[in-house]
Enzyme design. Structure first.
Site, PDB file in Angstrom:
ATOM      1  NE  ARG A   3      -7.849 -15.921   4.764  1.00 18.55           N
ATOM      2  CZ  ARG A   3      -8.368 -16.224   3.469  1.00 18.55           C
ATOM      3  NH1 ARG A   3      -8.700 -17.571   3.316  1.00 18.55           N
ATOM      4  NH2 ARG A   3      -8.378 -15.410   2.482  1.00 18.55           N
ATOM      5  CE1 TYR A   6      -3.751  -2.338  -0.127  1.00 16.86           C
ATOM      6  CE2 TYR A   6      -2.952  -3.213   1.907  1.00 16.86           C
ATOM      7  CZ  TYR A   6      -3.749  -3.240   0.549  1.00 16.86           C
ATOM      8  OH  TYR A   6      -4.686  -4.197   0.514  1.00 16.86           O
TER       9      TYR A   6
END
Length: 362
Positions: free
Chosen positions: A320, A179
């Site tokens: 996760r 990013y």
């Protein structure tokens, strides 16, 4: 020896255990990119984590890269996040917010007036992003001018203050996963000249100015950072030509700021811990950093426990597993099986695959 389940002091933040909920994009913000009631419940359910790092939240309208991701730049967003932090604190948890600018990993349909994304470069990424029309190739960016960067840095400062006003215990600056801040760091992306391009020191300048500004605003003890030296996340860019030298310099420059923690993604984000690249010495970075060292990527219970016991890290972040298993801390402590993840419910939608995963007791 420390245990994964021991309390710790992370800068100004006292945590009940060394298990961290990693920041996880779920694309469930409501109108105005505000965290809604489902998000309040989602984080409340996971408050037994020693520390929650709430999902990446854009620091300005131009910082958004995916559909329905929350922000931290409007009064409505601050109020929405306050509902989250109040719920987590009432349940005994601690929570910080990840501050996000995606840079060129965006689509014009997500940005004000259809604007082009901004970056260190005008070269497009080959990534895709999540829009109202599904996953689409990202839009071509424009390179930020040097005279725009003070305003960008102030966006980070204001977002950090907003996070504290929303009740967060601190912030994590997202300087990973290709990013914006990493688009300035890596010479594979940053093709600028001038004070923010060329040498390692110049490419690191924006990141370091952002961190110095946030520390001046809210204090180093409430500030962390996330780095990913070897990730190519989504195939968006090759690595820097010398990751060891680049990230070694960055960590050395961060060390005097008194940061609460450094969160490092080991290997490829969401992928292998040992990508087929040149060897990378994470321990050298660890030795250079005086704050808490947080590791992430594919940690099993056994590896996490071993890593903490051997002093190789102070905290282990799980991604996760925290999505599917709200009581992850309890299950890790009792070596109990985890819920199965519903991968088709990760991005967008409602309660299904978000707040309806059962606890072991249930």
């Amino acid at each position: 020896m420390s245990s994964l389940f021991d309390p710790a002091q992370i800068g100004d933040i006292a945590v009940a255990n060394r298990i961290v909920m990693a920041p996880l994009t779920r694309n469930r913000a409501v109108a105005g990119n505000v965290p809604g009631p489902l998000t309040v419940e989602y984080y409340r359910q996971r408050a037994s984590a020693g520390l929650i790092i709430a999902e990446a939240s854009q620091i300005s309208p131009l910082a958004q890269g995916y559909l329905d991701t929350p922000g931290i730049h409007s009064p409505e967003q601050v109020a929405g996040w306050r509902q989250v932090t109040d719920a987590v604190h009432a349940a005994g948890g601690k929570i910080v917010l990840q501050l996000w600018h995606v840079g060129r990993i965006s689509h014009s349909s997500l940005l004000p007036d259809g604007a082009a994304p901004v970056s260190s470069t005008s070269r497009a990424s080959d990534a895709k992003t999540f829009t109202r029309d599904g996953f689409l190739p990202v839009s071509a960016p424009r390179a930020l001018r040097d005279d725009e960067l003070p305003g960008l840095i102030d966006d980070y400062r204001r977002a950090a203050r907003n996070a504290i006003d929303a009740g967060f215990d601190g912030v994590e600056v997202h300087a990973a996963n290709t990013y914006l801040l990493e688009q300035f760091l890596r010479d594979s992306v940053n093709d600028r000249s001038g004070p923010y391009g060329g040498s390692i020191a110049n490419r690191a300048r924006l990141l370091l100015e952002v961190m110095q500004t946030i520390v001046a605003e809210i204090g180093g003890g409430r500030t962390g950072i996330r780095l990913s030296p070897l990730t190519t996340f989504g195939g968006t860019t090759p690595l820097d030509s010398d990751p060891q030298a680049l990230y070694g310099y960055v960590v050395e420059q961060l060390a005097p700021l008194g940061l609460a923690f450094l969160h490092v993604i080991e290997g490829e984000t969401g992928g292998t811990r040992t990508p087929e690249t040149e060897p990378f010495d994470y321990e050298a970075l660890h030795r250079s950093f005086p704050g808490a060292w947080m590791v992430n990527n594919g940690y099993s219970r056994a590896l996490a426990m071993e890593t903490i016991a051997e002093g190789k890290a102070d905290l282990v972040a799980f991604g996760r597993p925290f999505i599917s298993t709200p009581d992850l801390v309890y299950r890790l402590s009792h070596d109990a099986p985890l819920n199965e993840l519903r991968a088709d419910k990760l991005y967008g939608g409602g309660a299904e695959g978000y707040t309806d995963y059962p606890t072991l007791a249930a």
